[in-house]
Design a protein around this motif. Structure first.
Motif, PDB file in Angstrom:
ATOM      1  N   ARG A 234     -22.721  19.429  -0.324  1.00  0.00           N
ATOM      2  CA  ARG A 234     -22.122  20.626   0.245  1.00  0.00           C
ATOM      3  C   ARG A 234     -21.740  20.380   1.699  1.00  0.00           C
ATOM      4  O   ARG A 234     -22.525  19.805   2.463  1.00  0.00           O
ATOM      5  N   LEU A 235     -20.540  20.807   2.094  1.00  0.00           N
ATOM      6  CA  LEU A 235     -20.099  20.751   3.490  1.00  0.00           C
ATOM      7  C   LEU A 235     -20.184  22.148   4.087  1.00  0.00           C
ATOM      8  O   LEU A 235     -19.733  23.120   3.476  1.00  0.00           O
ATOM      9  N   GLN A 236     -20.766  22.234   5.279  1.00  0.00           N
ATOM     10  CA  GLN A 236     -20.917  23.513   5.960  1.00  0.00           C
ATOM     11  C   GLN A 236     -20.464  23.391   7.409  1.00  0.00           C
ATOM     12  O   GLN A 236     -20.375  22.292   7.960  1.00  0.00           O
ATOM     13  N   MET A 237     -20.223  24.544   8.044  1.00  0.00           N
ATOM     14  CA  MET A 237     -19.736  24.600   9.422  1.00  0.00           C
ATOM     15  C   MET A 237     -20.601  25.576  10.214  1.00  0.00           C
ATOM     16  O   MET A 237     -21.006  26.624   9.707  1.00  0.00           O
ATOM     17  N   LEU A 238     -20.905  25.226  11.454  1.00  0.00           N
ATOM     18  CA  LEU A 238     -21.799  26.029  12.283  1.00  0.00           C
ATOM     19  C   LEU A 238     -21.132  27.317  12.751  1.00  0.00           C
ATOM     20  O   LEU A 238     -19.978  27.318  13.205  1.00  0.00           O
ATOM     21  N   TRP A 262     -25.009  28.652   8.973  1.00  0.00           N
ATOM     22  CA  TRP A 262     -24.044  27.687   8.462  1.00  0.00           C
ATOM     23  C   TRP A 262     -23.256  28.322   7.331  1.00  0.00           C
ATOM     24  O   TRP A 262     -23.826  28.962   6.453  1.00  0.00           O
ATOM     25  N   VAL A 263     -21.932  28.164   7.365  1.00  0.00           N
ATOM     26  CA  VAL A 263     -21.070  28.741   6.329  1.00  0.00           C
ATOM     27  C   VAL A 263     -20.508  27.615   5.470  1.00  0.00           C
ATOM     28  O   VAL A 263     -20.213  26.516   5.957  1.00  0.00           O
ATOM     29  N   ASP A 264     -20.366  27.869   4.183  1.00  0.00           N
ATOM     30  CA  ASP A 264     -19.907  26.856   3.232  1.00  0.00           C
ATOM     31  C   ASP A 264     -18.390  26.658   3.313  1.00  0.00           C
ATOM     32  O   ASP A 264     -17.625  27.619   3.494  1.00  0.00           O
ATOM     33  N   ILE A 265     -17.977  25.410   3.142  1.00  0.00           N
ATOM     34  CA  ILE A 265     -16.556  25.064   3.031  1.00  0.00           C
ATOM     35  C   ILE A 265     -16.266  24.817   1.551  1.00  0.00           C
ATOM     36  O   ILE A 265     -16.784  23.866   0.963  1.00  0.00           O
ATOM     37  N   ALA A 287      -2.438  20.641   7.929  1.00  0.00           N
ATOM     38  CA  ALA A 287      -3.470  19.846   7.268  1.00  0.00           C
ATOM     39  C   ALA A 287      -4.693  19.661   8.166  1.00  0.00           C
ATOM     40  O   ALA A 287      -5.837  19.716   7.696  1.00  0.00           O
ATOM     41  N   LEU A 288      -4.459  19.457   9.463  1.00  0.00           N
ATOM     42  CA  LEU A 288      -5.570  19.299  10.408  1.00  0.00           C
ATOM     43  C   LEU A 288      -6.502  20.503  10.403  1.00  0.00           C
ATOM     44  O   LEU A 288      -7.707  20.367  10.578  1.00  0.00           O
ATOM     45  N   ASN A 289      -5.947  21.693  10.219  1.00  0.00           N
ATOM     46  CA  ASN A 289      -6.728  22.922  10.336  1.00  0.00           C
ATOM     47  C   ASN A 289      -7.187  23.495   9.004  1.00  0.00           C
ATOM     48  O   ASN A 289      -7.866  24.530   8.976  1.00  0.00           O
ATOM     49  N   HIS A 290      -6.851  22.831   7.900  1.00  0.00           N
ATOM     50  CA  HIS A 290      -7.154  23.396   6.589  1.00  0.00           C
ATOM     51  C   HIS A 290      -8.655  23.595   6.385  1.00  0.00           C
ATOM     52  O   HIS A 290      -9.088  24.661   5.928  1.00  0.00           O
ATOM     53  N   VAL A 291      -9.446  22.603   6.715  1.00  0.00           N
ATOM     54  CA  VAL A 291     -10.899  22.716   6.520  1.00  0.00           C
ATOM     55  C   VAL A 291     -11.500  23.664   7.548  1.00  0.00           C
ATOM     56  O   VAL A 291     -12.272  24.568   7.213  1.00  0.00           O
ATOM     57  N   GLY A 292     -11.165  23.488   8.814  1.00  0.00           N
ATOM     58  CA  GLY A 292     -11.730  24.328   9.858  1.00  0.00           C
ATOM     59  C   GLY A 292     -11.387  25.792   9.710  1.00  0.00           C
ATOM     60  O   GLY A 292     -12.215  26.671  10.005  1.00  0.00           O
ATOM     61  N   ASN A 293     -10.191  26.084   9.252  1.00  0.00           N
ATOM     62  CA  ASN A 293      -9.802  27.491   9.072  1.00  0.00           C
ATOM     63  C   ASN A 293     -10.665  28.191   8.029  1.00  0.00           C
ATOM     64  O   ASN A 293     -10.917  29.399   8.125  1.00  0.00           O
ATOM     65  N   GLN A 294     -11.123  27.429   7.033  1.00  0.00           N
ATOM     66  CA  GLN A 294     -12.023  28.034   6.035  1.00  0.00           C
ATOM     67  C   GLN A 294     -13.318  28.500   6.699  1.00  0.00           C
ATOM     68  O   GLN A 294     -13.844  29.576   6.384  1.00  0.00           O
ATOM     69  N   GLY A 295     -13.844  27.690   7.603  1.00  0.00           N
ATOM     70  CA  GLY A 295     -15.056  28.076   8.311  1.00  0.00           C
ATOM     71  C   GLY A 295     -14.834  29.209   9.284  1.00  0.00           C
ATOM     72  O   GLY A 295     -15.635  30.155   9.352  1.00  0.00           O
ATOM     73  N   ARG A 296     -13.731  29.141  10.034  1.00  0.00           N
ATOM     74  CA  ARG A 296     -13.467  30.179  11.030  1.00  0.00           C
ATOM     75  C   ARG A 296     -13.212  31.531  10.375  1.00  0.00           C
ATOM     76  O   ARG A 296     -13.533  32.583  10.942  1.00  0.00           O
ATOM     77  N   ALA A 297     -12.657  31.535   9.163  1.00  0.00           N
ATOM     78  CA  ALA A 297     -12.465  32.795   8.429  1.00  0.00           C
ATOM     79  C   ALA A 297     -13.800  33.463   8.105  1.00  0.00           C
ATOM     80  O   ALA A 297     -13.861  34.674   7.867  1.00  0.00           O
TER      81      ALA A 297
END
Length: 458
Positions: A234-238, A262-265, A287-297
């Motif tokens: 699992r990948l997560q973001m702080l 931590w929020v899941d990606i 593409a650069l922001n695709h993963v990070g935007n999921q966390g920021r949402a």
């Protein structure tokens, strides 16, 4: 732990010119009693034992125990754009990507014994981190691929044969399988730090023109049990508890401390539609922001350009290169970089799940754009500067004392000063005697530095 706040007053080691034991040329200024030797200087062609012509852009690196007291270094090469892979192209992950790692066995005083390609066909291998079972995890600081439009260079990605933006594991002394750990995400990876108690891998993101994030990868099985990361988990973001999208890139109060969650990606390794041999419709920024935007949402925190990371005694320390200044007026700055400060050092306590600001640079004269980081046996952080002016190696002690360790005084063979070439890849030998560090430039080189570390508090 570290005393948070501005650097305390400390006796400053006086740096002076020291001749390189390789050839007597002065390349570094060091404290009294220190010596060094440089090697693998690509100002002139260097050929490794396997016939590889050594690429430049020496970057992140780790040191492992070798034979007979020697040291094995696994070293990144941060090469961008579609170019032929160095080394054996038949082994390359992508035959049209010029980054990767080389492995070098040296004595504790930097005398080269053997060297070879250990990973090729990757791109923009910036930093990474050592694993306790004896491997180096190298990070691609890009999301280029045939499915993505040109990056900041404007060069077409059509010639690439594989998606990039992943981490790869490289065993010390051997070669990588060249299989990406896709479950750990596709984004602008910079560095990793492994928590051996929980089996979590912490990952920094250096998304130059946009907010960056701190991530963690939780493999489905503890990596220490199988002695490798594995590619399922699992990948997560702080995120800061109670503060959605907290702007931690901006200047923080002295000693700022936050509870985190931590929020899941859900989509950590995206691929985008494209037609082979045609420019891809997905822009590089999207593409650069695709993963990070999921966390920021989901409320993930904003940082400025997260770079080096290191685990030490239950704490993950990481550098925010341009953090600590006035808040950005918007969600991007693709010209100057996202963040208006000259650097922050953060600490995440893996036991208490608290994030703490350890140091915030008040000016470029004090600390200018900290990038890679390592730690000494005494717990002092060694920070590599990546500025456009004079570049130092700095020490940040557990008491919050900032001091100078080394100053770049490189001059090219044509007489041109190279003082602005950055330090990168600082790593101590397993016995703590020798600090190895790179110059990250097209004409890269590696240094072995040794001396009375305790006398200067490192």
């Amino acid at each position: 732990g570290f005393v948070a706040g501005p650097a305390a007053a400390a006796p400053q080691p006086v740096l002076g010119p020291v001749a390189d034991m390789r050839d007597g040329v002065v390349r570094l200024w060091l404290p009294d009693g220190f010596q060094y030797r440089s090697f693998h200087d690509t100002e002139q062609p260097v050929t490794l034992d396997d016939g590889t012509v050594l690429p430049g852009r020496h970057d992140g690196m780790a040191a492992f125990r070798g034979r007979h007291g020697n040291v094995v270094l696994v070293r990144n090469h941060e090469i961008n754009n579609p170019v032929p892979a160095f080394g054996d192209a038949a082994k390359a992950y992508d035959r049209m990507a010029g980054g990767g790692t080389t492995t070098v066995e040296v004595t504790g005083e930097g005398e080269v014994l053997r060297s070879f390609t250990s990973l090729n066909g990757t791109q923009m291998n910036c930093s990474g981190g050592p694993m306790p079972w004896g491997s180096w995890v190298t990070c691609e600081e890009t999301i280029n691929g045939p499915d993505v439009g040109p990056d900041f260079t404007g060069v077409s990605n059509v010639p690439l044969t594989q998606p990039h933006g992943f981490i790869f594991e490289v065993p010390a002394g051997g070669e990588s399988s060249r299989e990406p750990v896709t479950a750990a995400g596709r984004f602008a990876h910079e560095a990793v730090a492994f928590d051996p108690f929980r089996g979590a891998l912490y990952l920094t993101e250096d998304n130059f023109g946009f907010p960056s994030g701190l991530y963690r990868y939780l493999p489905d099985e503890h990596p220490l049990w199988r002695r490798r990361l594995g590619n399922a988990g699992r990948l997560q973001m702080l995120a800061v508890t109670g503060v959605p999208e907290a702007d931690l890139a901006a200047a923080q109060p002295e000693g700022a401390t936050y509870r985190v969650t931590w929020v899941d990606i859900d989509d950590p390794a995206p691929t985008f539609p494209f037609t082979p041999e045609q420019p891809a419709p997905t822009t590089n920024n999207d593409a650069l922001n695709h993963v990070g935007n999921q966390g920021r949402a989901q409320g993930a925190a904003w940082f400025s350009r997260l770079e080096g990371a290191v685990y030490d005694r239950g704490v993950v320390y990481f550098c925010s290169t341009q953090g600590g200044g006035p808040a950005e007026p918007g969600p991007s700055d693709t010209v100057q970089g996202f963040g208006n400060g000259t650097g922050q050092i953060w600490a995440y306590d893996t036991f208490s799940a608290r994030l703490r600001l350890v140091f915030q640079s008040p000016s470029a004269e004090v600390l200018d754009f900290p990038d890679n980081v390592t730690t000494s046996k005494r717990g002092t952080l060694v920070l590599c500067e990546d500025s456009t002016g004079d570049n130092f190696l700095r020490g940040l002690s557990p008491r919050g004392e900032l001091s100078d360790i080394a100053l770049n005084r490189l001059v090219s063979s044509t007489g041109t000063p190279r003082f602005g070439d950055e330090f990168a890849g600082a790593t101590f030998s397993p016995d703590g005697r020798t600090l190895f560090v790179n110059i990250q430039a097209s004409r890269g080189m590696t240094f072995a530095i040794w001396g009375p570390w305790g006398r200067i508090g490192v």
